[in-house]
Scaffold this motif. Structure first.
Motif, mmCIF file in Angstrom:
data_model
loop_
_atom_site.group_PDB
_atom_site.id
_atom_site.type_symbol
_atom_site.label_atom_id
_atom_site.label_comp_id
_atom_site.label_asym_id
_atom_site.label_seq_id
_atom_site.Cartn_x
_atom_site.Cartn_y
_atom_site.Cartn_z
ATOM 1 N N LYS A 54 5.857 -1.747 -6.460
ATOM 2 C CA LYS A 54 5.513 -0.492 -7.140
ATOM 3 C C LYS A 54 4.803 -0.797 -8.452
ATOM 4 O O LYS A 54 3.789 -0.175 -8.783
ATOM 5 C CB LYS A 54 6.770 0.338 -7.391
ATOM 6 N N ARG B 130 1.249 -1.949 -7.687
ATOM 7 C CA ARG B 130 0.353 -0.830 -7.353
ATOM 8 C C ARG B 130 -0.050 -0.075 -8.615
ATOM 9 O O ARG B 130 -1.201 0.319 -8.760
ATOM 10 C CB ARG B 130 1.024 0.118 -6.358
ATOM 11 N N LYS B 131 0.894 0.129 -9.502
ATOM 12 C CA LYS B 131 0.637 0.848 -10.757
ATOM 13 C C LYS B 131 -0.374 0.069 -11.604
ATOM 14 O O LYS B 131 -1.282 0.649 -12.189
ATOM 15 C CB LYS B 131 1.933 1.066 -11.520
ATOM 16 N N GLN B 132 -0.216 -1.244 -11.657
ATOM 17 C CA GLN B 132 -1.129 -2.091 -12.426
ATOM 18 C C GLN B 132 -2.529 -2.057 -11.838
ATOM 19 O O GLN B 132 -3.523 -1.999 -12.562
ATOM 20 C CB GLN B 132 -0.606 -3.524 -12.484
ATOM 21 N N LYS B 133 -2.644 -2.101 -10.492
ATOM 22 C CA LYS B 133 -3.960 -2.035 -9.847
ATOM 23 C C LYS B 133 -4.646 -0.711 -10.139
ATOM 24 O O LYS B 133 -5.857 -0.660 -10.349
ATOM 25 C CB LYS B 133 -3.820 -2.179 -8.315
ATOM 26 N N LYS B 134 -3.865 0.370 -10.145
ATOM 27 C CA LYS B 134 -4.413 1.707 -10.386
ATOM 28 C C LYS B 134 -4.989 1.825 -11.790
ATOM 29 O O LYS B 134 -6.030 2.432 -12.007
ATOM 30 C CB LYS B 134 -3.313 2.746 -10.223
ATOM 31 N N SER B 135 -4.295 1.232 -12.777
ATOM 32 C CA SER B 135 -4.716 1.374 -14.164
ATOM 33 C C SER B 135 -5.893 0.471 -14.518
ATOM 34 O O SER B 135 -6.582 0.712 -15.497
ATOM 35 C CB SER B 135 -3.545 1.089 -15.105
ATOM 36 N N SER B 136 -6.137 -0.567 -13.721
ATOM 37 C CA SER B 136 -7.256 -1.466 -14.057
ATOM 38 C C SER B 136 -8.529 -1.082 -13.358
ATOM 39 O O SER B 136 -8.706 -0.208 -12.655
ATOM 40 C CB SER B 136 -6.903 -2.901 -13.699
ATOM 41 N N TYR C 186 0.805 -1.216 0.000
ATOM 42 C CA TYR C 186 0.000 0.000 0.000
ATOM 43 C C TYR C 186 0.842 1.272 0.000
ATOM 44 O O TYR C 186 0.309 2.369 -0.127
ATOM 45 C CB TYR C 186 -0.954 0.005 1.204
#
Length: 116
Positions: A107, A110-116, A51
């Motif tokens: 990192k 987190r970036k992948q979760k944000k974009s999906s 997180y």
């Protein structure tokens, strides 16, 4: 480099019953991540790799969930909070390269979760 692992839990309102004169809020917790890794930031606080922030303690989560349930009694399902028991964590040691790779991996996650 040292890092620690421990469970991340989610506290939620199980029941909002009425106990004689005052409303009683019953909470429950479930483990959402068993061996979540944490590292020390420059200020000496343990930060979650997943997180990228300091997560509250059980007591802080209980205060938040209770206050949220009181403010929104018609929607107790929104009163949830992730927390960590910092006193019951395991310590580990890895090399600097491994540590940087671990941070880089989380990192990217987190970036992948944000974009999906």
């Amino acid at each position: 480099m040292k890092y620690r692992t421990g469970p991340i839990k989610n506290m939620y309102v199980k029941n909002m019953g009425v106990n004689e004169k005052i409303g009683e809020i019953v909470t429950e917790s479930i483990v959402v991540r068993k061996n979540a890794p944490f590292y020390w930031n420059p200020l000496g606080r343990l930060v979650s790799f997943e997180y990228n922030t300091f997560l509250p303690t059980r007591e802080e989560a209980l205060t938040f969930v209770t206050e949220a349930a009181i403010r929104h009694p018609e929607h107790p399902e929104i009163a949830t909070c992730l927390y960590v028991d910092y006193g019951h964590m395991e310590s580990h040691e890895i090399g600097r390269k491994e540590f940087k790779a671990l941070k880089k991996t989380y990192k990217a996650m987190r970036k992948q979760k944000k974009s999906s």
